[in-house]
Write an enzyme that holds these catalytic residues in place. Structure first.
Site, PDB file in Angstrom:
ATOM      1  CB  SER A  68      -1.054  -0.087   1.331  1.00 51.61           C
ATOM      2  OG  SER A  68      -0.422  -0.746   2.379  1.00 51.61           O
ATOM      3  CG  HIS A 118      -3.186  -0.713  -3.027  1.00 59.04           C
ATOM      4  ND1 HIS A 118      -3.170   0.704  -2.984  1.00 59.04           N
ATOM      5  CD2 HIS A 118      -3.085  -1.421  -2.098  1.00 59.04           C
ATOM      6  CE1 HIS A 118      -3.406   0.797  -1.809  1.00 59.04           C
ATOM      7  NE2 HIS A 118      -3.208  -0.533  -1.064  1.00 59.04           N
ATOM      8  CD  GLU A 123      -4.468   3.490  -5.990  1.00 60.03           C
ATOM      9  OE1 GLU A 123      -4.215   4.432  -6.176  1.00 60.03           O
ATOM     10  OE2 GLU A 123      -3.980   2.695  -4.685  1.00 60.03           O
ATOM     11  CG  ASN A 126      -3.078   4.648   1.223  1.00 60.78           C
ATOM     12  OD1 ASN A 126      -4.031   4.559   1.982  1.00 60.78           O
ATOM     13  ND2 ASN A 126      -2.349   3.364   1.146  1.00 60.78           N
TER      14      ASN A 126
HETATM   15  P1  NAD Z   1      -1.134  -9.528   7.615  1.00 63.03           P
HETATM   16  O1  NAD Z   1      -0.292  -9.140   8.700  1.00 63.03           O
HETATM   17  O2  NAD Z   1      -2.767  -9.741   7.948  1.00 63.03           O
HETATM   18  O3  NAD Z   1      -0.834 -10.682   6.832  1.00 63.03           O
HETATM   19  C1  NAD Z   1       0.579 -10.838   6.253  1.00 63.03           C
HETATM   20  C2  NAD Z   1       0.867 -12.218   6.426  1.00 63.03           C
HETATM   21  O4  NAD Z   1       2.129 -12.426   5.559  1.00 63.03           O
HETATM   22  C3  NAD Z   1       1.056 -12.995   7.553  1.00 63.03           C
HETATM   23  O5  NAD Z   1       0.242 -13.987   7.607  1.00 63.03           O
HETATM   24  C4  NAD Z   1       2.608 -13.534   7.811  1.00 63.03           C
HETATM   25  O6  NAD Z   1       2.606 -14.844   8.226  1.00 63.03           O
HETATM   26  C5  NAD Z   1       2.785 -13.592   6.209  1.00 63.03           C
HETATM   27  N1  NAD Z   1       4.031 -13.361   5.870  1.00 63.03           N
HETATM   28  C6  NAD Z   1       4.977 -12.650   6.346  1.00 63.03           C
HETATM   29  N2  NAD Z   1       6.171 -12.655   5.625  1.00 63.03           N
HETATM   30  C7  NAD Z   1       6.290 -13.724   4.784  1.00 63.03           C
HETATM   31  C8  NAD Z   1       7.199 -14.426   3.885  1.00 63.03           C
HETATM   32  N3  NAD Z   1       8.372 -14.175   3.827  1.00 63.03           N
HETATM   33  N4  NAD Z   1       6.389 -15.419   3.195  1.00 63.03           N
HETATM   34  C9  NAD Z   1       5.452 -16.029   3.357  1.00 63.03           C
HETATM   35  N5  NAD Z   1       4.522 -14.962   4.103  1.00 63.03           N
HETATM   36  C10 NAD Z   1       4.900 -14.183   4.847  1.00 63.03           C
HETATM   37  O7  NAD Z   1      -1.062  -8.273   6.508  1.00 63.03           O
HETATM   38  P2  NAD Z   1      -2.161  -7.554   5.502  1.00 63.03           P
HETATM   39  O8  NAD Z   1      -3.039  -6.686   6.271  1.00 63.03           O
HETATM   40  O9  NAD Z   1      -2.912  -8.837   4.809  1.00 63.03           O
HETATM   41  O10 NAD Z   1      -1.203  -6.897   4.674  1.00 63.03           O
HETATM   42  C11 NAD Z   1      -0.387  -7.510   3.582  1.00 63.03           C
HETATM   43  C12 NAD Z   1       0.150  -6.462   2.576  1.00 63.03           C
HETATM   44  O11 NAD Z   1      -1.095  -5.999   1.979  1.00 63.03           O
HETATM   45  C13 NAD Z   1       0.914  -5.471   3.160  1.00 63.03           C
HETATM   46  O12 NAD Z   1       1.892  -5.097   2.228  1.00 63.03           O
HETATM   47  C14 NAD Z   1      -0.282  -4.185   3.198  1.00 63.03           C
HETATM   48  O13 NAD Z   1       0.495  -2.878   3.267  1.00 63.03           O
HETATM   49  C15 NAD Z   1      -0.968  -4.527   2.061  1.00 63.03           C
HETATM   50  N6  NAD Z   1      -2.450  -3.863   2.009  1.00 63.03           N
HETATM   51  C16 NAD Z   1      -2.937  -3.944   3.353  1.00 63.03           C
HETATM   52  C17 NAD Z   1      -4.362  -3.361   3.464  1.00 63.03           C
HETATM   53  C18 NAD Z   1      -5.195  -3.475   4.647  1.00 63.03           C
HETATM   54  O14 NAD Z   1      -6.225  -2.916   4.842  1.00 63.03           O
HETATM   55  N7  NAD Z   1      -4.734  -4.289   5.668  1.00 63.03           N
HETATM   56  C19 NAD Z   1      -4.993  -2.728   2.142  1.00 63.03           C
HETATM   57  C20 NAD Z   1      -4.359  -2.800   1.075  1.00 63.03           C
HETATM   58  C21 NAD Z   1      -2.973  -3.429   1.095  1.00 63.03           C
END
Ligand code: NAD
Length: 283
Positions: A119, A140, A152, A190
């Site tokens: 993000s 995204h 996006e 964002n």
């Molecule tokens: P989250 O913490 O819920 O999930 C992340 C997962 O990745 C975890 O289950 C963790 O075990 C796993 N992980 C970490 N390192 C790893 C690796 N090397 N190999 C495999 N798995 C691995 O996070 P999220 O909220 O799902 O966010 C994930 C991505 O999406 C981030 O880049 C975030 O910025 C982006 N994002 C989040 C949102 C939101 O609202 N949460 C919205 C858009 C984008």
């Protein structure tokens, strides 16, 4: 290019949602996480959401079964060796993302596209860490993924037109709306949302109005479905601060400086809904 087999890396909030929409759209998808617990939770969450969709009459039991059959789980990144598209949704840390992309560069077939759901991190920098920068792109998704229509599609400086086109087509196949965006801090979503939230925090910080009243103005006066401070609590105040810092550093412009009250709340551990307290108190 034809995309048949997909892998989603990271089975958290976003990754599980992304894997679900691919499976529902008829694509074979492998969900990967380094943690077996996180993977199990992610897969269970998908099955639960699909079950609810059947109960509500939004899909048939047969469609649910087919979607589940297209989905599999793995903790081994090497299972990406037959994938045409990989979408990374691991934690928002550049070194972790770069390491995942460099491993994928070794494992996946030469034609595979590598996408990131970041993000805020520069996709151009992630692309530069691989041997196939023209096949790296941002995809995204918005949270919750199965519900939100926008994706996006972010072009790194190196992204080829062919890669862009393949991802735009795929986004439409997922019944989502792609919006083309260049790789600059905060992209579009964002860059506009976070300064609005930050300004809402400044109005509370400066005593212009209470959090409740700021939210009431934006909901009742601007027809926003949710006030900016409620939304900030849902996103997580630590995430809001982090993205403001990305904008501040990336543009070097003081108009993006994070509000001191936002910093104070994060230092106090008041991170919003997930910690039980932010601008509001949650039971
Ligand atoms: P989250 O913490 O819920 O999930 C992340 C997962 O990745 C975890 O289950 C963790 O075990 C796993 N992980 C970490 N390192 C790893 C690796 N090397 N190999 C495999 N798995 C691995 O996070 P999220 O909220 O799902 O966010 C994930 C991505 O999406 C981030 O880049 C975030 O910025 C982006 N994002 C989040 C949102 C939101 O609202 N949460 C919205 C858009 C984008």
């Amino acid at each position: 290019m034809t995309i048949n087999q997909v892998m989603v890396i990271g089975a958290g909030q976003m990754g599980a949602g992304i894997a679900q929409v691919f499976a529902q759209s008829g694509l074979k998808v492998k969900l990967n996480d380094m943690s077996q617990d996180a993977l199990d939770q992610g897969l269970a969450g998908i099955e639960k959401r699909l079950g609810r969709a059947v109960e509500k009459g939004r899909m048939t039991a047969e469609q649910q079964q087919e979607a589940v059959q297209r989905l599999s789980g793995t903790t081994d990144l090497k299972d990406a060796s037959d994938c045409d598209l990989v979408i990374e949704a691991v934690i928002e840390k550049m070194d972790v993302k770069v390491s995942v992309f460099q491993q994928l560069d070794e494992i996946t077939p030469a034609h595979a596209i590598l996408a990131t759901n970041t993000s805020s991190l520069p996709i151009t920098e992630i692309a530069a860490a691989t041997e196939r920068p023209s096949q790296v792109i941002g995809m995204h998704f918005m949270n919750p993924v199965p519900v939100m229509k926008l994706v996006e599609v972010i072009r790194a400086l190196q992204t080829s037109d062919e890669t862009y086109q393949a991802i735009e087509d795929m986004t439409k196949k997922l019944e989502k709306t792609p919006v083309e965006v260049e790789d600059f801090p905060g992209f579009v979503s964002n860059r506009i949302l976070m300064p609005m939230i930050n300004e809402a925090i400044y109005t509370v910080h400066e005593g212009v109005a209470s959090a409740e009243d700021v939210d009431a103005v934006m909901k009742l006066g601007m027809n926003h479905p949710m006030g900016p401070l409620t939304l900030a609590d849902f996103i997580g105040l630590d995430t809001c601060l982090y993205i403001m810092e990305v904008l501040h550093d990336g543009f070097g412009d003081s108009k993006y400086r994070p509000c001191p009250l936002l910093r104070k709340y994060v230092k106090a551990g008041w991170l919003g809904k997930k910690s039980g307290r932010g601008f509001y108190i949650y039971d």
